[in-house]
Design a protein around this motif. Structure first.
Motif, PDB file in Angstrom:
ATOM      1  N   GLY A   5       0.817  -1.209   0.000  1.00 14.23           N
ATOM      2  CA  GLY A   5       0.000   0.000   0.000  1.00 14.23           C
ATOM      3  C   GLY A   5       0.850   1.257   0.000  1.00 14.23           C
ATOM      4  N   ILE A   6       1.897   1.233   0.799  1.00 12.95           N
ATOM      5  CA  ILE A   6       2.811   2.388   0.847  1.00 12.95           C
ATOM      6  C   ILE A   6       3.481   2.588  -0.498  1.00 12.95           C
ATOM      7  N   LYS A   7       3.953   1.493  -1.103  1.00 12.36           N
ATOM      8  CA  LYS A   7       4.608   1.597  -2.413  1.00 12.36           C
ATOM      9  C   LYS A   7       3.649   2.157  -3.465  1.00 12.36           C
ATOM     10  N   ALA A   8       2.423   1.673  -3.458  1.00 14.52           N
ATOM     11  CA  ALA A   8       1.442   2.143  -4.436  1.00 14.52           C
ATOM     12  C   ALA A   8       1.163   3.628  -4.256  1.00 14.52           C
ATOM     13  N   GLU A   9       1.020   4.049  -2.993  1.00 12.80           N
ATOM     14  CA  GLU A   9       0.751   5.465  -2.732  1.00 12.80           C
ATOM     15  C   GLU A   9       1.951   6.331  -3.122  1.00 12.80           C
ATOM     16  N   LEU A  10       3.141   5.869  -2.813  1.00 14.20           N
ATOM     17  CA  LEU A  10       4.343   6.614  -3.199  1.00 14.20           C
ATOM     18  C   LEU A  10       4.455   6.734  -4.715  1.00 14.20           C
ATOM     19  N   GLN A  11       4.157   5.648  -5.419  1.00 16.31           N
ATOM     20  CA  GLN A  11       4.207   5.689  -6.884  1.00 16.31           C
ATOM     21  C   GLN A  11       3.247   6.728  -7.434  1.00 16.31           C
ATOM     22  N   GLN A  12       2.048   6.790  -6.869  1.00 11.32           N
ATOM     23  CA  GLN A  12       1.068   7.782  -7.320  1.00 11.32           C
ATOM     24  C   GLN A  12       1.557   9.195  -7.020  1.00 11.32           C
ATOM     25  N   MET A  13       2.082   9.391  -5.817  1.00 13.74           N
ATOM     26  CA  MET A  13       2.560  10.721  -5.437  1.00 13.74           C
ATOM     27  C   MET A  13       3.717  11.163  -6.326  1.00 13.74           C
ATOM     28  N   ILE A  14       4.630  10.239  -6.615  1.00 13.19           N
ATOM     29  CA  ILE A  14       5.783  10.570  -7.456  1.00 13.19           C
ATOM     30  C   ILE A  14       5.326  10.868  -8.883  1.00 13.19           C
ATOM     31  N   ALA A  15       4.386  10.088  -9.378  1.00 10.44           N
ATOM     32  CA  ALA A  15       3.892  10.302 -10.737  1.00 10.44           C
ATOM     33  C   ALA A  15       3.254  11.677 -10.898  1.00 10.44           C
ATOM     34  N   LEU A  16       2.618  12.187  -9.837  1.00  8.49           N
ATOM     35  CA  LEU A  16       1.947  13.486  -9.912  1.00  8.49           C
ATOM     36  C   LEU A  16       2.863  14.661  -9.547  1.00  8.49           C
TER      37      LEU A  16
END
Length: 71
Positions: A5-16
């Motif tokens: 979950g943390i990895k997925a959220e970080l990926q989204q934050m980095i992408a934006l």
């Protein structure tokens, strides 16, 4: 939150994220963490090898060390 979950959220934050300085900071933090882990693994490996050498009697006297250094 799980690691996935943390990895997925970080990926989204980095992408934006558009702030290059912030992205560079995150990159440096993550790069340093993996470098520190590799260094720690190498140091532990060398320490264990040294312990084996000592137990097996593969050691130098002080005089032998000085002779090797002074060559």
């Amino acid at each position: 939150m799980t690691s996935l979950g943390i990895k997925a959220e970080l990926q989204q934050m980095i992408a934006l994220e558009t702030d290059v300085n912030l992205l560079n900071t995150v990159y440096e933090i993550l790069s340093k963490a993996s470098t520190d882990l590799l260094l720690k693994e190498k140091l532990v490996e060398q320490a264990l090898k040294s312990e084996e050498d000592i137990k097996a009697g593969r050691v130098f006297t002080r005089e032998q060390v000085l002779q090797r250094i002074m060559r």
